[in-house]
Motif scaffolding. Sequence first.
Motif, short mmCIF file in Angstrom:
data_model
loop_
_atom_site.label_atom_id
_atom_site.label_comp_id
_atom_site.label_asym_id
_atom_site.label_seq_id
_atom_site.Cartn_x
_atom_site.Cartn_y
_atom_site.Cartn_z
N GLU A 110 -25.08 55.57 92.55
CA GLU A 110 -24.38 54.76 91.15
C GLU A 110 -22.91 55.15 91.29
OE1 GLU A 110 -25.00 52.38 87.57
OE2 GLU A 110 -26.15 52.69 89.53
N HIS A 113 -21.14 53.06 94.11
CA HIS A 113 -21.10 51.62 93.46
C HIS A 113 -20.18 51.48 92.55
CE1 HIS A 113 -22.07 47.76 91.76
NE2 HIS A 113 -22.63 48.44 90.67
N VAL A 132 -37.20 49.82 91.86
CA VAL A 132 -37.67 49.03 92.83
C VAL A 132 -37.96 49.81 94.19
CG1 VAL A 132 -37.05 47.04 94.36
CG2 VAL A 132 -36.25 47.07 92.15
N TRP A 200 -33.73 52.07 86.12
CA TRP A 200 -32.59 52.05 86.85
C TRP A 200 -32.99 51.62 88.33
CZ3 TRP A 200 -31.94 54.61 91.41
CH2 TRP A 200 -30.51 54.09 92.00
N THR A 201 -32.04 50.99 88.83
CA THR A 201 -32.17 50.52 90.25
C THR A 201 -31.04 50.23 91.19
OG1 THR A 201 -33.54 48.87 92.04
CG2 THR A 201 -32.61 48.12 89.97
N SER A 202 -31.10 50.47 92.44
CA SER A 202 -29.79 50.11 93.22
C SER A 202 -29.99 48.84 93.80
CB SER A 202 -29.26 51.43 93.96
OG SER A 202 -30.60 51.49 94.84
N ALA A 203 -31.05 48.26 93.94
CA ALA A 203 -31.37 47.21 94.91
C ALA A 203 -30.32 45.96 94.91
CB ALA A 203 -32.76 46.76 94.69
N HIS A 204 -30.01 45.83 93.81
CA HIS A 204 -29.06 44.57 93.53
C HIS A 204 -27.77 45.01 94.19
CE1 HIS A 204 -28.53 47.21 90.03
NE2 HIS A 204 -27.29 46.20 89.95
N TYR A 205 -27.13 45.99 94.48
CA TYR A 205 -25.92 46.41 94.83
C TYR A 205 -25.77 47.07 96.25
CZ TYR A 205 -26.07 51.13 92.54
OH TYR A 205 -26.52 52.39 92.24
N HIS A 208 -23.80 45.54 98.92
CA HIS A 208 -22.53 45.35 98.74
C HIS A 208 -21.75 46.71 98.67
CE1 HIS A 208 -23.73 41.32 97.65
NE2 HIS A 208 -24.52 41.98 96.69
N LEU A 235 -31.15 47.00 103.87
CA LEU A 235 -30.26 46.49 103.01
C LEU A 235 -28.79 46.87 103.08
CD1 LEU A 235 -32.33 46.68 99.46
CD2 LEU A 235 -31.80 44.72 100.65
#
Length: 274
Positions: A110, A113, A132, A200-205, A208, A235
């Motif tokens: 986090e 990111h 996730v 909470w998840t970090s999968a979407h970022y 990137h 990922l």
Amino acid sequence: MTAVHGPRQVHGVTLNVDVQPGEGVPLLLCNGIGANVELLQPLVDDLHVQGGRRMPVIRFDMPGTGGSPTTRLPRRMHRWARMVADLVTDLGYDEVDVLGISWGGALAQEFAHRHPRLCRRLVLCATSMGMVMVPARPSVLLTLASPLRYFGPSHLRETGRRIYGGGFGSDPTLAARFATHTRAPDPLGYYWQIAAGVGWTSAHYLPHLPQRVLLLAGDDDPIIPTVNAHLMARLLRHGRLHVVRGGGHLALLTHAAEVVPLVHDFLTDGETTS
């Protein structure tokens, strides 16, 4: 880099902070849930004897652990990441490397990111993408729902055998050393950390993230099944995975002879020494 040890006001909370000086980009350590800074002293000692120069290290106790008092209310993961960013800038640094273990790996993701200019490189140990993820067995999750394992050496040895893997329970010397450095967390602070991870998840970022990332996972980790590290590696744009054979959740400590040189080389790759 000046040595610091003791309480410090950061982002509206009091943190117990430990800064050990050295040369180069500082390494910020984000610990596992309920764990105090002293538990990572063996890692710090091992890093300091690598490569011929002393690596600067920043450690802190999350509120409710070690020497940091519990906050009155819980906070979401992004607010804890903001606290970490404030700690870094308050200490006078404009860039750090970050190593996160387990729950601390979520905080490290986090932070990377939301504050990419402050984070140069990222080491993620025995961690996941949060909600996730492929979960642990229900019996392991039930054990993690309570901080009881931190309350006395006998609890630590018994639960460690079941949840840490990697031969932790079969090595009485290791378990005793771990117990010696353990300070039981405030139960409320422990549950505040659990609450920060809910949803909470970090999968979407993760795809990137601009930082180079080293993923470390044991193939005998009951808490974070190894498949999670493989999913994260797929990922990440700049990710590299190393699986520790026979390593468990605490492979960073139990398999230090294998893991610490990898971490040191990853963090110092491309640097020049005078």
